[in-house]
Design an enzyme around this catalytic site. Sequence first.
Site, PDB file in Angstrom:
ATOM      1  NE  ARG A  74      40.142  48.200  30.246  1.00  7.30           N
ATOM      2  CZ  ARG A  74      39.524  47.266  30.965  1.00  7.30           C
ATOM      3  NH1 ARG A  74      38.331  47.485  31.445  1.00  7.30           N
ATOM      4  NH2 ARG A  74      40.103  46.107  31.216  1.00  7.30           N
ATOM      5  CG  ASP A 152      37.550  41.478  37.424  1.00 10.89           C
ATOM      6  OD1 ASP A 152      38.347  40.646  36.939  1.00 10.89           O
ATOM      7  OD2 ASP A 152      37.656  42.703  37.244  1.00 10.89           O
ATOM      8  NE  ARG A 187      62.010  24.847  41.957  1.00 12.77           N
ATOM      9  CZ  ARG A 187      62.495  24.705  40.746  1.00 12.77           C
ATOM     10  NH1 ARG A 187      61.719  24.348  39.741  1.00 12.77           N
ATOM     11  NH2 ARG A 187      63.776  24.901  40.527  1.00 12.77           N
ATOM     12  NE  ARG A 196      39.824  46.094  36.855  1.00 12.54           N
ATOM     13  CZ  ARG A 196      39.735  46.952  35.849  1.00 12.54           C
ATOM     14  NH1 ARG A 196      39.470  48.211  36.092  1.00 12.54           N
ATOM     15  NH2 ARG A 196      39.888  46.548  34.625  1.00 12.54           N
ATOM     16  CD  GLU A 250      44.511  42.219  38.512  1.00 10.86           C
ATOM     17  OE1 GLU A 250      45.416  42.460  37.708  1.00 10.86           O
ATOM     18  OE2 GLU A 250      43.312  42.298  38.223  1.00 10.86           O
ATOM     19  NE  ARG A 278      62.293  28.535  39.978  1.00 10.18           N
ATOM     20  CZ  ARG A 278      63.392  28.400  40.722  1.00 10.18           C
ATOM     21  NH1 ARG A 278      63.448  28.971  41.920  1.00 10.18           N
ATOM     22  NH2 ARG A 278      64.417  27.707  40.282  1.00 10.18           N
ATOM     23  CB  VAL A 285      46.544  32.763  30.495  1.00  6.95           C
ATOM     24  CG1 VAL A 285      46.003  31.363  30.682  1.00  6.95           C
ATOM     25  CG2 VAL A 285      47.803  32.746  29.652  1.00  6.95           C
ATOM     26  NE  ARG A 287      40.315  40.534  29.647  1.00  4.40           N
ATOM     27  CZ  ARG A 287      40.840  41.762  29.708  1.00  4.40           C
ATOM     28  NH1 ARG A 287      41.164  42.275  30.870  1.00  4.40           N
ATOM     29  NH2 ARG A 287      41.015  42.458  28.622  1.00  4.40           N
TER      30      ARG A 287
HETATM   31  O1  F6P Z   1      38.233  43.540  34.625  1.00  6.60           O
HETATM   32  C1  F6P Z   1      38.860  42.457  34.009  1.00  6.60           C
HETATM   33  C2  F6P Z   1      40.362  42.518  34.161  1.00  6.60           C
HETATM   34  O2  F6P Z   1      40.919  41.384  33.533  1.00  6.60           O
HETATM   35  C3  F6P Z   1      40.850  42.633  35.599  1.00  6.60           C
HETATM   36  O3  F6P Z   1      40.854  41.405  36.279  1.00  6.60           O
HETATM   37  C4  F6P Z   1      42.207  43.259  35.396  1.00  6.60           C
HETATM   38  O4  F6P Z   1      42.562  44.012  36.520  1.00  6.60           O
HETATM   39  C5  F6P Z   1      42.019  44.142  34.200  1.00  6.60           C
HETATM   40  O5  F6P Z   1      40.874  43.668  33.526  1.00  6.60           O
HETATM   41  C6  F6P Z   1      43.171  44.192  33.255  1.00  6.60           C
HETATM   42  O6  F6P Z   1      42.910  45.181  32.319  1.00  6.60           O
HETATM   43  P1  F6P Z   1      43.586  45.263  30.880  1.00  6.60           P
HETATM   44  O7  F6P Z   1      43.123  44.098  30.081  1.00  6.60           O
HETATM   45  O8  F6P Z   1      43.114  46.558  30.332  1.00  6.60           O
HETATM   46  O9  F6P Z   1      45.066  45.196  31.107  1.00  6.60           O
END
Ligand code: F6P
Length: 366
Positions: A74, A152, A187, A196, A250, A278, A285, A287
């Site tokens: 990035r 995403d 559980r 995201r 998230e 829990r 994982v 990605r």
């Molecule tokens: O855009 C892909 C993503 O995995 C999102 O789902 C997540 O919010 C973000 O990237 C996490 O970013 P980084 O890998 O920079 O922590």
Amino acid sequence: AMRIGVLTSGGDAQGMNAAVRAVARTTLARGAVPYAIREGWEGAVQGGDYIQELAWSDVSGILAEGGTVIGTARSVEFREWSGMHKAALHLLERGIDRLVVIGGDGSLAGTDEFREGWAAHVAQLLEEGAISQQVADAHPSLIVVGLVGSIDNDLVGTDMTIGADTALHRIVDALDQITSTAASHQRTFIVEVMGRHCGYLPLMGAVAGGADYVFTPENPVGPGWEDDLCEKLRRGRAAGRRESMILVAEGATDQTGAHLGAPQIAEAIRERTGEDARITILGHVQRGGTPSAYDRWMSTLLGYAAVQEITQAGHDSEPVVLGVRNNRVTRIPLMKAVRDTRAVKGYVADGDYRAAMAARGTSFTT
Ligand code: F6P
């Protein structure tokens, strides 16, 4: 011969390698020359060895690999005019003015900004004496084809983004595994997943994994959500369910826009049912790992189509993103894809579920 650059930018996604491989080999098969720009836009900013000609065998064996072997970043420098200026020079030094960019909406938006400034960069480089009049005349515009790489599945105009299917498989695998331990102890588990601003992964993960409840960014919870959740969990138990599974994005929020996290959900359950839920945060994982069959073949078709598109494009063609609509490769104007995706983000931020889904307009929601 025509030179075509390929780069991956932003978060890596499974299937990016398949796309890079297809771009490189289709380019070679057409008698053109492929170049990898390593580490995303950062490689263009740095130049030198970051920009490498690719041979057929350079992309051997990468089809089944996760991530992106040509690297991604990035890039902070590329966000500035000065960084883009360096990138323009380094591409022109190699005679590259055609680029296949594989990345998420942020990367594609940055690409569009760069493309818009291209003529100004060329004029400035000419003035600085960094390039000749001949080079400036030969490369009046940057020709771009975008492919959407992001787990995403958040880009408007394509039903699927590269990596989303594999990430969904990771989630479902994890849910299957958690289910067996959850059922043994009777559980409740709260599983946080990525995505995201987009609820695709949590929503489809919940359906495919047989979850009891899901919290998505598009559907912020209102007052009383804790009671509704616990009532559903209670009914499940009464019906004989041995495990309860809750998925939370998230990026989930409540209606005031405040983040809604797994610990908060666990606390609500503890208060109302006395049960200690829990928490599992799946994280990166999702990605990683080998791309699914879908991500391999779709990305291969898209990489092939991208080269077809870019070799036919002229210096006055509008830039496009290639995606998939109803199992067909489809082209969307780059600007429109970026603009519409931003609009959806706005609806999500406002908590307007219906507007977000309608504007996203992918076939899986209709
Ligand atoms: O855009 C892909 C993503 O995995 C999102 O789902 C997540 O919010 C973000 O990237 C996490 O970013 P980084 O890998 O920079 O922590």
